[in-house]
Design a protein around this motif. Structure first.
Motif, PDB file in Angstrom:
ATOM      1  N   ALA A   1       0.811  -1.214   0.000  1.00 16.15           N
ATOM      2  CA  ALA A   1       0.000   0.000   0.000  1.00 16.15           C
ATOM      3  C   ALA A   1       0.846   1.266   0.000  1.00 16.15           C
ATOM      4  O   ALA A   1       1.955   1.301   0.536  1.00 16.15           O
ATOM      5  CB  ALA A   1      -0.918  -0.003   1.220  1.00 16.15           C
ATOM      6  N   ASP A   2       0.297   2.327  -0.630  1.00 14.51           N
ATOM      7  CA  ASP A   2       0.924   3.648  -0.553  1.00 14.51           C
ATOM      8  C   ASP A   2       0.631   4.316   0.777  1.00 14.51           C
ATOM      9  O   ASP A   2       1.404   5.149   1.249  1.00 14.51           O
ATOM     10  CB  ASP A   2       0.396   4.550  -1.676  1.00 14.51           C
ATOM     11  CG  ASP A   2       0.717   4.016  -3.057  1.00 14.51           C
ATOM     12  OD1 ASP A   2       1.810   3.454  -3.221  1.00 14.51           O
ATOM     13  OD2 ASP A   2      -0.131   4.152  -3.956  1.00 14.51           O
ATOM     14  N   CYS A   3      -0.502   3.951   1.365  1.00 18.84           N
ATOM     15  CA  CYS A   3      -0.927   4.554   2.634  1.00 18.84           C
ATOM     16  C   CYS A   3      -1.545   3.486   3.517  1.00 18.84           C
ATOM     17  O   CYS A   3      -2.307   2.647   3.042  1.00 18.84           O
ATOM     18  CB  CYS A   3      -1.940   5.669   2.370  1.00 18.84           C
ATOM     19  SG  CYS A   3      -2.741   6.300   3.862  1.00 18.84           S
ATOM     20  N   ALA A   4      -1.232   3.495   4.793  1.00 20.94           N
ATOM     21  CA  ALA A   4      -1.856   2.606   5.777  1.00 20.94           C
ATOM     22  C   ALA A   4      -2.602   3.459   6.790  1.00 20.94           C
ATOM     23  O   ALA A   4      -2.059   4.437   7.319  1.00 20.94           O
ATOM     24  CB  ALA A   4      -0.806   1.749   6.477  1.00 20.94           C
ATOM     25  N   ILE A   5      -3.859   3.094   7.039  1.00 17.23           N
ATOM     26  CA  ILE A   5      -4.705   3.827   7.977  1.00 17.23           C
ATOM     27  C   ILE A   5      -5.136   2.860   9.069  1.00 17.23           C
ATOM     28  O   ILE A   5      -5.722   1.813   8.785  1.00 17.23           O
ATOM     29  CB  ILE A   5      -5.954   4.404   7.274  1.00 17.23           C
ATOM     30  CG1 ILE A   5      -5.545   5.263   6.078  1.00 17.23           C
ATOM     31  CG2 ILE A   5      -6.795   5.210   8.260  1.00 17.23           C
ATOM     32  CD1 ILE A   5      -6.699   5.594   5.152  1.00 17.23           C
ATOM     33  N   LEU A   6      -4.853   3.199  10.314  1.00 12.09           N
ATOM     34  CA  LEU A   6      -5.266   2.380  11.453  1.00 12.09           C
ATOM     35  C   LEU A   6      -6.363   3.121  12.206  1.00 12.09           C
ATOM     36  O   LEU A   6      -6.117   4.179  12.788  1.00 12.09           O
ATOM     37  CB  LEU A   6      -4.084   2.105  12.392  1.00 12.09           C
ATOM     38  CG  LEU A   6      -3.160   0.932  12.052  1.00 12.09           C
ATOM     39  CD1 LEU A   6      -2.508   1.117  10.683  1.00 12.09           C
ATOM     40  CD2 LEU A   6      -2.101   0.745  13.129  1.00 12.09           C
ATOM     41  N   ASN A   7      -7.579   2.574  12.162  1.00 10.80           N
ATOM     42  CA  ASN A   7      -8.713   3.133  12.902  1.00 10.80           C
ATOM     43  C   ASN A   7      -8.759   2.428  14.249  1.00 10.80           C
ATOM     44  O   ASN A   7      -9.154   1.265  14.343  1.00 10.80           O
ATOM     45  CB  ASN A   7     -10.010   2.935  12.127  1.00 10.80           C
ATOM     46  CG  ASN A   7     -11.175   3.666  12.760  1.00 10.80           C
ATOM     47  OD1 ASN A   7     -11.001   4.422  13.709  1.00 10.80           O
ATOM     48  ND2 ASN A   7     -12.366   3.449  12.237  1.00 10.80           N
ATOM     49  N   THR A   8      -8.338   3.120  15.295  1.00 14.84           N
ATOM     50  CA  THR A   8      -7.965   2.462  16.541  1.00 14.84           C
ATOM     51  C   THR A   8      -9.041   2.482  17.618  1.00 14.84           C
ATOM     52  O   THR A   8      -9.962   3.291  17.607  1.00 14.84           O
ATOM     53  CB  THR A   8      -6.707   3.132  17.118  1.00 14.84           C
ATOM     54  OG1 THR A   8      -7.013   4.510  17.402  1.00 14.84           O
ATOM     55  CG2 THR A   8      -5.554   3.066  16.136  1.00 14.84           C
ATOM     56  N   CYS A   9      -8.855   1.571  18.563  1.00 13.49           N
ATOM     57  CA  CYS A   9      -9.666   1.473  19.775  1.00 13.49           C
ATOM     58  C   CYS A   9      -8.732   1.659  20.967  1.00 13.49           C
ATOM     59  O   CYS A   9      -7.547   1.324  20.898  1.00 13.49           O
ATOM     60  CB  CYS A   9     -10.332   0.102  19.837  1.00 13.49           C
ATOM     61  SG  CYS A   9     -11.192  -0.255  21.387  1.00 13.49           S
ATOM     62  N   THR A  10      -9.266   2.175  22.065  1.00 17.37           N
ATOM     63  CA  THR A  10      -8.432   2.332  23.264  1.00 17.37           C
ATOM     64  C   THR A  10      -9.191   1.979  24.526  1.00 17.37           C
ATOM     65  O   THR A  10      -8.801   2.357  25.625  1.00 17.37           O
ATOM     66  CB  THR A  10      -7.875   3.772  23.339  1.00 17.37           C
ATOM     67  OG1 THR A  10      -6.801   3.817  24.280  1.00 17.37           O
ATOM     68  CG2 THR A  10      -8.950   4.777  23.720  1.00 17.37           C
ATOM     69  N   VAL A  11     -10.298   1.236  24.369  1.00 15.88           N
ATOM     70  CA  VAL A  11     -11.127   0.891  25.527  1.00 15.88           C
ATOM     71  C   VAL A  11     -10.349   0.040  26.521  1.00 15.88           C
ATOM     72  O   VAL A  11     -10.459   0.216  27.727  1.00 15.88           O
ATOM     73  CB  VAL A  11     -12.416   0.170  25.074  1.00 15.88           C
ATOM     74  CG1 VAL A  11     -13.164  -0.417  26.265  1.00 15.88           C
ATOM     75  CG2 VAL A  11     -13.322   1.138  24.324  1.00 15.88           C
ATOM     76  N   ARG A  12      -9.542  -0.893  25.994  1.00 14.82           N
ATOM     77  CA  ARG A  12      -8.755  -1.755  26.872  1.00 14.82           C
ATOM     78  C   ARG A  12      -7.291  -1.726  26.463  1.00 14.82           C
ATOM     79  O   ARG A  12      -6.948  -1.462  25.310  1.00 14.82           O
ATOM     80  CB  ARG A  12      -9.294  -3.194  26.814  1.00 14.82           C
ATOM     81  CG  ARG A  12     -10.746  -3.279  27.279  1.00 14.82           C
ATOM     82  CD  ARG A  12     -11.225  -4.713  27.424  1.00 14.82           C
ATOM     83  NE  ARG A  12     -12.634  -4.692  27.767  1.00 14.82           N
ATOM     84  CZ  ARG A  12     -13.625  -4.853  26.896  1.00 14.82           C
ATOM     85  NH1 ARG A  12     -13.355  -5.051  25.631  1.00 14.82           N
ATOM     86  NH2 ARG A  12     -14.882  -4.812  27.277  1.00 14.82           N
ATOM     87  N   LYS A  13      -6.437  -2.042  27.419  1.00 16.00           N
ATOM     88  CA  LYS A  13      -4.998  -2.018  27.172  1.00 16.00           C
ATOM     89  C   LYS A  13      -4.614  -3.015  26.085  1.00 16.00           C
ATOM     90  O   LYS A  13      -3.675  -2.782  25.312  1.00 16.00           O
ATOM     91  CB  LYS A  13      -4.242  -2.324  28.464  1.00 16.00           C
ATOM     92  CG  LYS A  13      -2.744  -2.092  28.361  1.00 16.00           C
ATOM     93  CD  LYS A  13      -2.077  -2.277  29.717  1.00 16.00           C
ATOM     94  CE  LYS A  13      -0.579  -2.004  29.619  1.00 16.00           C
ATOM     95  NZ  LYS A  13       0.092  -2.166  30.923  1.00 16.00           N
ATOM     96  N   SER A  14      -5.342  -4.130  26.000  1.00 16.91           N
ATOM     97  CA  SER A  14      -5.035  -5.142  24.987  1.00 16.91           C
ATOM     98  C   SER A  14      -5.174  -4.569  23.583  1.00 16.91           C
ATOM     99  O   SER A  14      -4.413  -4.935  22.675  1.00 16.91           O
ATOM    100  CB  SER A  14      -5.957  -6.359  25.154  1.00 16.91           C
ATOM    101  OG  SER A  14      -7.325  -5.972  25.090  1.00 16.91           O
ATOM    102  N   ALA A  15      -6.155  -3.665  23.393  1.00 14.80           N
ATOM    103  CA  ALA A  15      -6.322  -3.030  22.080  1.00 14.80           C
ATOM    104  C   ALA A  15      -5.127  -2.134  21.774  1.00 14.80           C
ATOM    105  O   ALA A  15      -4.596  -2.137  20.660  1.00 14.80           O
ATOM    106  CB  ALA A  15      -7.618  -2.226  22.049  1.00 14.80           C
ATOM    107  N   ASP A  16      -4.690  -1.364  22.775  1.00 14.21           N
ATOM    108  CA  ASP A  16      -3.495  -0.529  22.593  1.00 14.21           C
ATOM    109  C   ASP A  16      -2.281  -1.369  22.203  1.00 14.21           C
ATOM    110  O   ASP A  16      -1.518  -1.015  21.302  1.00 14.21           O
ATOM    111  CB  ASP A  16      -3.175   0.220  23.895  1.00 14.21           C
ATOM    112  CG  ASP A  16      -4.076   1.426  24.132  1.00 14.21           C
ATOM    113  OD1 ASP A  16      -4.951   1.676  23.275  1.00 14.21           O
ATOM    114  OD2 ASP A  16      -3.890   2.101  25.145  1.00 14.21           O
ATOM    115  N   ASN A  17      -2.113  -2.506  22.889  1.00 18.24           N
ATOM    116  CA  ASN A  17      -0.940  -3.341  22.638  1.00 18.24           C
ATOM    117  C   ASN A  17      -0.924  -3.864  21.202  1.00 18.24           C
ATOM    118  O   ASN A  17       0.133  -3.915  20.556  1.00 18.24           O
ATOM    119  CB  ASN A  17      -0.912  -4.514  23.618  1.00 18.24           C
ATOM    120  CG  ASN A  17      -0.615  -4.074  25.043  1.00 18.24           C
ATOM    121  OD1 ASN A  17      -0.090  -2.977  25.264  1.00 18.24           O
ATOM    122  ND2 ASN A  17      -0.950  -4.900  26.010  1.00 18.24           N
TER     123      ASN A  17
END
Length: 431
Positions: A40-56
């Motif tokens: 890809a030319d561009c990568a987009i991460l649509n993130t969650c932060t409800v739990r630490k596991s999602a952050d990790n």
């Protein structure tokens, strides 16, 4: 010049819906999805932060894309709730990130990728709903009707990253509903962090959530089921129960988060209902709609939770008899009140309680599903089985997965007689 994109989505159904809306905009601007993240030319991460596991998980992916950027040009964008929580500090921790876009600004991504200098336009101070959240070819789709939360549960980061509650105009919701119907969508889920707190003033009249459901049910359509997630028990009124009873288009399967069965713990959580009130709500719904089934969210190990209070949670769940449950132990989130509460429960105790809870709930799942294992049910056919092209996959009104033999057009509603249960999936035969 950016031609291709790679979009990854983490977390809740609202994030999935917002990624669908973003993808429509990207394709409308002439960009095409990449065959892989590596190309890809561009990568987009649509993130969650409800739990630490999602952050990790997201930190791990940032490392992956950082390695790609050392080999070739790549524009890396982080958006969503983790981006909103960490803001520009994220770039300090992950310098490979080019843009950090908060929850109110996802519509800016297309402008960034299509402008010659990649310049960002002015930051939006309020949440903007997309015009459509449809994913081409899907028979189940989402309509976000409100965003944000005013409740400030002691453990939850959502109000801080999503902001205060804002409701989408009724006219826009009705228009989106009609569009999805025209596309052959058979199942529509209305979304909001606190979906049943929907509140919109139209021509001097207050349209609340039950009234909105009545408006949608009255439309001429071929939609089979309307669902909604996630409601808050404190806002689940008798008026709403009555609408569910009267409008057969509303699926007889409700997700109602419990979180804890202890009144004291619920108070510490700032949930604004007691064990008695929650059980009363479940009983009221069952009395009005006897065929109803439930799913729930439940947390164990909240600060100061005793063994007896944990057992109270099991007792309430035993009464609910859920077909599904999202179970987790308390995971401190920086910025929430629960982080600083006294009597934090030891992690080993939290893990043990969760393990016991999962086993307890799985026994209930098996019992409840076995009761239905020879019923005649309507099934929304979703796809041909990946393992056997002579079989079809579908889902029932109660959100159960069914596999059956036959050749049926995906998107059809068929009647299936269940013949047994394997794991969490029913076997069946066309009637």
């Amino acid at each position: 010049m950016i031609h291709t994109y790679w979009l990854e989505t983490y977390g809740c159904q609202m994030n999935i819906a917002e990624s669908n809306a973003l993808e429509l905009q990207l394709k409308g601007a002439g960009l095409v999805p990449s065959a892989s993240a590596e190309q890809a030319d561009c990568a987009i991460l649509n993130t969650c932060t409800v739990r630490k596991s999602a952050d990790n998980r997201i930190w791990g992916r940032l490392g992956f894309f950082g390695r790609i950027k050392k080999e070739r040009p790549l524009t890396l964008i982080v958006t969503g709730c983790m981006a909103e929580r960490l803001k520009e500090d994220l770039k300090d921790e992950a310098p490979q990130v080019d843009y950090v876009i908060g929850t109110n600004d996802k519509q800016r991504i297309v402008n960034i990728l299509t402008s010659k200098d990649g310049k960002m336009d002015e930051h939006s101070q309020s949440y903007t709903f997309g015009s459509s959240y449809y994913q081409e070819g899907e028979f189940s789709s989402f309509i976000p009707i409100m965003n944000g939360c005013n409740n400030f549960c002691a453990y939850c980061i959502v109000p801080y990253v999503r902001g205060r509650e804002v409701s989408r105009p009724v006219e826009d919701i009705v228009k989106e509903f009609a569009f999805l119907d025209s596309k052959g969508v058979k199942e529509i889920t209305l979304l909001g962090q606190n979906v049943n707190s929907y509140h919109f003033e139209q021509e001097g009249e207050i349209i609340n959530f039950p009234k909105l459901l009545k408006i949608l049910a009255a439309q001429k359509h071929s939609v089979k089921w309307i669902r909604f997630e996630s409601p808050h028990p404190k806002d689940f009124t008798s008026e709403l129960v009555q609408v569910i009873k009267e409008e057969r288009i509303i699926a007889r399967h409700l997700h109602i988060p419990l979180q804890s069965g202890s009144t004291r713990i619920l108070s510490l959580m700032n949930r604004k209902y007691s064990q008695e009130q929650f059980l009363s709500l479940i009983n009221e719904i069952r009395e009005a709609v006897p065929e109803i089934t439930f799913s729930t969210d439940v947390m164990v190990g909240f600060p100061s939770e005793t063994e007896e209070e944990y057992q109270e949670t099991l007792s309430v769940l035993s009464h609910m008899r859920c077909l599904e449950a999202f179970m987790y132990y308390f995971n401190p989130r920086e910025g929430t009140r629960a982080v600083a509460m006294e009597d934090q429960v030891d992690e080993e105790v939290r893990k043990r309680r969760l393990s016991e809870l999962i086993a307890f709930q799985h026994a209930i799942f098996a019992e409840e599903k076995s009761k239905r294992s020879h019923a005649e049910v309507e099934v929304l056919v979703t796809q041909v089985s990946k393992h056997d092209d002579s079989q079809m996959l579908g889902k029932t009104e109660h959100n159960e997965m069914v596999v059956f033999s036959g050749s049926v057009e995906p998107g059809s509603i068929v009647t299936v007689r269940l013949t047994g249960l394997k794991g969490n999936t029913y076997n069946g035969m066309l009637v």
